[in-house]
Design an enzyme around this catalytic site. Structure first.
Site, mmCIF file in Angstrom:
data_model
loop_
_atom_site.group_PDB
_atom_site.id
_atom_site.type_symbol
_atom_site.label_atom_id
_atom_site.label_comp_id
_atom_site.label_asym_id
_atom_site.label_seq_id
_atom_site.Cartn_x
_atom_site.Cartn_y
_atom_site.Cartn_z
ATOM 1 N N HIS A 1 -4.353 -1.878 42.397
ATOM 2 C CA HIS A 1 -3.233 -2.652 43.098
ATOM 3 C C HIS A 1 -3.620 -3.582 44.260
ATOM 4 O O HIS A 1 -4.813 -4.035 44.062
ATOM 5 C CB HIS A 1 -1.954 -1.811 43.443
ATOM 6 N N GLU B 1 0.394 3.279 47.711
ATOM 7 C CA GLU B 1 -0.662 3.364 46.728
ATOM 8 C C GLU B 1 -1.816 2.594 47.065
ATOM 9 O O GLU B 1 -3.191 2.909 47.300
ATOM 10 C CB GLU B 1 -0.416 3.277 45.124
ATOM 11 N N HIS C 1 -7.071 5.596 41.993
ATOM 12 C CA HIS C 1 -5.461 5.152 41.745
ATOM 13 C C HIS C 1 -4.776 6.505 42.651
ATOM 14 O O HIS C 1 -5.674 7.579 42.807
ATOM 15 C CB HIS C 1 -5.173 5.036 40.476
ATOM 16 N N GLU D 1 -7.119 9.175 39.240
ATOM 17 C CA GLU D 1 -5.785 9.577 39.772
ATOM 18 C C GLU D 1 -5.859 10.671 40.748
ATOM 19 O O GLU D 1 -6.046 11.942 40.328
ATOM 20 C CB GLU D 1 -4.813 9.842 38.491
#
Length: 550
Positions: free
Chosen positions: A376, A391, A444, A506
């Protein structure tokens, strides 16, 4: 008996053939290249075949193993790009796509996969033997020796099917250089090679020892020589480069002269990794030994008294951690110098003008570029936690911490983004490719509409990527008090288009209130970074950097 029954029921429930109670054998040890492997669960013997969990099993053999719970497949891959695939309940494996029969099928016991160890090791090119004491020995094999004289030096390439450790010794009466290649079964037909150049009359090779296997290479000398030991970056080959010694160091001290004195050691930043200088009062005889876990070089100087008694130098550089020297034995007097490495390095030993010099150079893990992709960023904040934690901000901080740890190890890092900016998905993999990345790791924080869901998971696509993902997931599981959601496959763009081993991590669920609170904590983010760093380094220690085009 309850444990055996539970194991049998678990195996049947998962569709795997059950392991007979007679096959449940306690006390089975697996020794790989001289290292007793700590197994994830006790090994079994069935029909003369040792079955054991694959996790960590083949790392001393230079191979990585991973288990995909989704399709119950075990993948083992090594530096030579040999890839072995096995599926629970099937008595057949594929080696680089070619079917090979297995003596017994892999099974599940209490949810843990067990694979036939000898068969897989042999598919990787190793020698195996199960002795009467229920110890399974696995070793690399030496498959070729190729001598070549060039520019006044003799180069001998030793081809092997897995990692080997090299020990060298300079001996006299008669003058000879002895090179012991440890954890190596000899599989070459020719045992003698005439040379007559570079200070070497001939080369002799033989199987010096078994259990552990040691291949001995003897250089019968015409004059004193120096030796450089170099490990190949993309294979398991070792090159022994022998050249005539400088005239200043043409003789070793005789016993009538008494022991030599070692006045001290020093570390000098030089070249690619550094130089260790040992001050001596005259020419000496020495033996060099390699150790692993951790990687170390030990130089034993014969008939030598260490005047300072003990010396320790904390280096803390990207390649060398520590240099220690001490009186190893008093009768006979032997001085030992130990260089603790952060990873295996090539080395050259030479002596002249009252100095024994150990020059260290690029390791087999050299040449890697790790692309770190903080997900992101910019106009895309990613998921947002219950109290507003973004995030994009969290994963950028974690990626920077991973970068710092890798750089401290001397590993090149390419940051896909190093600020709060937006990078298109297609551009992320393009930047990595154009930057020469050899592995790609995307960071992430997860999210779910169900606030109670938490934990960490890692995604992959290719066999080598599976191994990378599992190593990272294993390290995260050991470091964090969070549920492990395992490794999974998914067609994410950054995994599909990177072209190199890739993993998407993750780290935790930012949508879970407790996980969000953890992700706000700098100490927790540092633990995530350290775990991902350890997983990457484990992978790089085995997986070679692709060779640049000539």
């Amino acid at each position: 008996m309850k444990g055996v029954a539970a194991a049998l029921l678990a195996a049947v429930a998962m569709g795997a053939p059950p392991v007979p109670a007679s096959g449940q054998t306690a006390g089975v040890q697996v020794v790989v290249n001289g290292v007793e492997v700590p197994l994830a669960a006790p090994a079994l013997i069935r029909d003369g075949q040792v079955l054991a969990p694959p996790a960590g099993l083949f790392e001393p053999l230079g191979a990585l193993a991973a288990y995909d719970e989704t399709d119950r497949t075990v993948v083992v891959t090594n530096r030579l790009q040999t890839t072995v695939r096995l599926r629970v309940g099937e008595a057949v494996a594929t080696v680089n796509g070619e079917s090979r029969p297995l003596p017994v099928a892999p099974v599940l016991v209490d949810g843990v996969p067990y694979i036939p160890v000898q068969a897989v090791a042999q598919m990787l090119g190793a020698w195996t033997a199960l002795d009467d004491a229920r110890v399974l020995h696995i070793a690399s094999q030496v498959t070729a020796l190729t001598p070549k004289v060039s520019d006044g030096a003799l180069e001998v390439q030793v081809d092997a099917t897995g990692p080997v450790q090299v020990e060298t010794a300079v001996l006299s009466n008669p003058d000879r250089l002895v090179v012991d290649i440890r954890n190596a079964a000899l599989r070459v037909p020719q045992r003698e090679y005439p040379v007559g150049a570079a200070g070497v009359a001939r080369i002799r090779v033989g199987q010096f020892q078994i259990k552990p296997y040691v291949t001995r290479v003897v250089f019968d000398l015409l004059e004193p020589v120096d030796i450089r030991v170099e490990a190949a970056a993309a294979t398991y080959a070792v090159t022994l480069r022998v050249s005539p010694k400088a005239a200043a160091a043409t003789s070793a001290p005789s016993s009538e002269e008494g022991p030599a004195r070692v006045l001290g050691v020093a570390f000098e930043p030089a070249g690619q990794a550094g130089r260790v200088v040992v001050q001596v009062t005259g020419p000496v005889q020495y033996r060099v030994r390699e150790f692993v876990y951790p990687d170390r070089l030990a130089v034993d100087i014969a008939d030598a008294v260490f005047v300072p008694v003990r010396q320790e130098i904390a280096v803390g550089g990207p390649a060398v951690a520590l240099v220690r020297a001490a009186q190893f034995t008093a009768r006979p007097p032997v001085t030992r110098v130990v260089v603790t490495l952060k990873r295996r390095l090539n080395y050259l030993i030479a002596q002249s003008d009252g100095r024994l010099v150990i020059d260290l150079s690029a390791s087999v893990a050299g040449g890697h570029v790790v692309a770190l992709d903080a997900g992101h960023g910019g106009k895309d904040p990613g998921a947002i936690g219950p109290t507003g934690l973004r995030e994009a901000d969290v994963v950028l901080d974690i990626a920077r911490r991973i970068r710092d740890l890798l750089v401290a190890d001397g590993i090149r890092v390419l940051m896909i983004r190093d600020a709060d900016v937006f990078v298109d998905l297609a551009d992320r993999t393009r930047v990595a490719r154009e930057g020469g990345a050899t592995i790609f790791v995307s960071i992430h924080a997860n999210a779910s509409p169900r606030a109670a869901v938490n934990g960490m998971e890692t995604y992959y696509l290719t066999p080598q990527s599976l191994v990378l993902a599992q190593m990272i997931q294993e390290e995260l599981s050991a470091a964090l008090d969070l549920p492990s959601r395992g490794v999974k496959t998914a067609g994410f763009v950054v995994l599909r288009d990177s072209g190199v081993p890739s993993a998407l991590v993750e780290t935790a669920f930012i949508s879970h209130p407790d996980d969000e609170a953890r992700l706000r904590d700098e100490g927790f983010r540092q633990r995530i970074a350290a775990a991902v760093h350890r997983g990457i380094v484990r992978f790089l220690a085995v997986y070679p950097a692709p060779q640049a085009a000539p």
